[in-house]
Scaffold this motif. Structure first.
Motif, short mmCIF file in Angstrom:
data_model
loop_
_atom_site.label_atom_id
_atom_site.label_comp_id
_atom_site.label_asym_id
_atom_site.label_seq_id
_atom_site.Cartn_x
_atom_site.Cartn_y
_atom_site.Cartn_z
N GLN A 198 61.81 63.34 47.46
CA GLN A 198 61.06 63.77 48.99
C GLN A 198 59.91 64.10 48.60
OE1 GLN A 198 63.69 65.14 52.45
NE2 GLN A 198 63.37 62.80 51.63
N PRO A 199 58.79 63.34 49.16
CA PRO A 199 57.62 63.56 49.06
C PRO A 199 56.55 64.53 49.31
CG PRO A 199 57.45 60.79 48.82
CD PRO A 199 59.29 61.73 48.71
N VAL A 200 56.95 63.88 50.99
CA VAL A 200 56.68 64.44 51.93
C VAL A 200 57.48 65.86 52.06
CG1 VAL A 200 56.31 64.40 54.05
CG2 VAL A 200 55.98 62.34 53.62
N ALA A 201 58.36 66.46 51.73
CA ALA A 201 58.65 67.69 51.75
C ALA A 201 58.28 68.56 50.96
CB ALA A 201 60.15 67.63 51.64
N PHE A 202 58.34 67.47 49.63
CA PHE A 202 57.55 68.59 48.53
C PHE A 202 55.58 69.29 49.39
CE2 PHE A 202 54.33 68.99 44.98
CZ PHE A 202 54.89 70.25 44.54
N LEU A 203 54.92 67.83 49.40
CA LEU A 203 53.71 68.40 50.24
C LEU A 203 53.86 69.51 51.67
CD1 LEU A 203 50.95 67.72 50.13
CD2 LEU A 203 51.25 66.02 51.94
N ILE A 204 54.47 69.93 52.52
CA ILE A 204 54.92 70.26 53.41
C ILE A 204 55.19 71.97 52.96
CG2 ILE A 204 56.29 70.77 55.11
CD1 ILE A 204 56.28 67.83 56.32
#
Length: 337
Positions: A198-204
């Protein structure tokens, strides 16, 4: 789990054990706050080509934060004449208390946790939102227009960024199949850390958490260049220290939650190759990396304008979070049946 060591029926023995453990955690967190502030000053000084604290407590300034705390405790406690006195006194407590309440649900290791709550993630999100009430109350009760503007900014910012923050972790919940923080860590041991899935979730999550913490570049509620000091401009001494303490305790809690949700908690990397190292050490290492990253963000980025901050939350982070949920659901249906 701590409670597994105790008898199932309530007793005075249970009470004193829990009270002692809670006191120990409180002292540990206060120690982190004291030297977390020092570490932040040192890292900021290094990155900006400055010395940082280097007078009180030797060349490293190890007692500088201790001296600052003592200074705050002995400063005069002033209350504005026209302030709403009961609410003015209560506001710092309302802002400060939830910061410690959320720590009860965080599993630091598989053996050390105060409350194994089935909906631990939901508990964290719900309790942490109460702090906004204390911030708004402080701005209103001070009877100062700068304070009121700071309180309104804080409410708008914290509510707005709470939405993408919650949306970002839904992908983690979908993959783990649970809101229980222990089960979320365990599911990462079965697959891989969610920062990779979940890289996008981590960034958000990281961006929204910085906004929730009111840290640069999202520190508009405390913008000294516009609002003198924001919602706590009329506070002094230990009451002002309550707000700062709440901010750094939330830094501790948010870094711990990030470690649990995305970095495998206390689990060792590379499968079972490094399992001989205690889980508490792995948790502390990952936690320290997250804290360093948050300090790095503060040093690097300039403060946004209020309109830029709100537009970024609603027009960028929220659509990304919704898209991440959609694609995570598809991937789970295809690959994780």
């Amino acid at each position: 789990m701590v409670q597994n060591l105790l008898e199932s029926s309530p007793s005075w023995t249970n009470f004193f054990i829990f009270f002692g453990l809670a006191t120990a955690l409180l002292l540990a967190v206060l120690g982190f706050v004291t030297y977390g502030i020092l570490a932040e000053r040192k890292v900021m000084g290094f990155m900006q080509g400055r010395m940082g604290p280097n007078q009180v407590g030797g060349s490293w300034g190890l007692l500088q934060t201790v001296a600052d705390v003592l200074k705050l405790l002995i400063k005069e406690d002033t209350i504005p004449k026209d302030a709403d006195r009961p609410l003015y006194i209560l506001a710092p407590v309302i802002a400060f208390t939830p910061a410690f309440l959320v720590l009860a649900a965080i599993p630091f290791t598989d053996k050390f946790q105060f409350a194994d709550i089935g909906v631990g993630l939901l508990y964290y999100i719900a309790i942490s939102g109460i702090t906004t009430v204390g911030v708004v109350a402080a701005g209103w009760a001070s009877n100062n227009k700068y304070s009121l503007l700071g309180g309104m900014r804080a409410a708008a910012q914290m509510i707005s960024y709470e939405v993408p923050l919650v949306m970002s972790v839904i992908g983690v919940v979908l993959l783990a199949g649970s809101l229980n923080l222990n089960e979320i860590v365990a599911s990462q041991g079965e697959t891989t850390w969610f920062i990779l899935l979940q890289p996008v979730a981590f960034l958000i999550f990281m961006i929204a958490s910085v906004a929730e913490l009111n840290r640069t570049p999202f520190d508009l509620p405390e913008a000294e260049s516009e609002l003198v000091a924001g919602y706590h401009v009329e506070y002094s001494g230990f009451r002002w220290a309550f707000f700062m303490l709440a901010e750094y305790v939330y830094l501790f809690a948010m870094a711990s939650l990030t470690t649990v949700l995305f970095l495998g908690g206390w689990l060792a990397p590379f499968g079972g190759f490094l399992d001989f190292i205690p889980g508490a050490i792995w948790f502390a290492l990952k936690f320290s990396i997250v804290v360093f990253f948050l300090i790095w963000i503060r040093v690097t980025f300039p403060r946004l304008r209020a309109d830029q901050l709100m537009e970024f939350g609603w027009k960028v982070l929220l659509p990304l979070a919704l898209a991440n949920i959609f694609f995570t659901a598809i991937i789970k249906e295809i690959f994780f049946k």
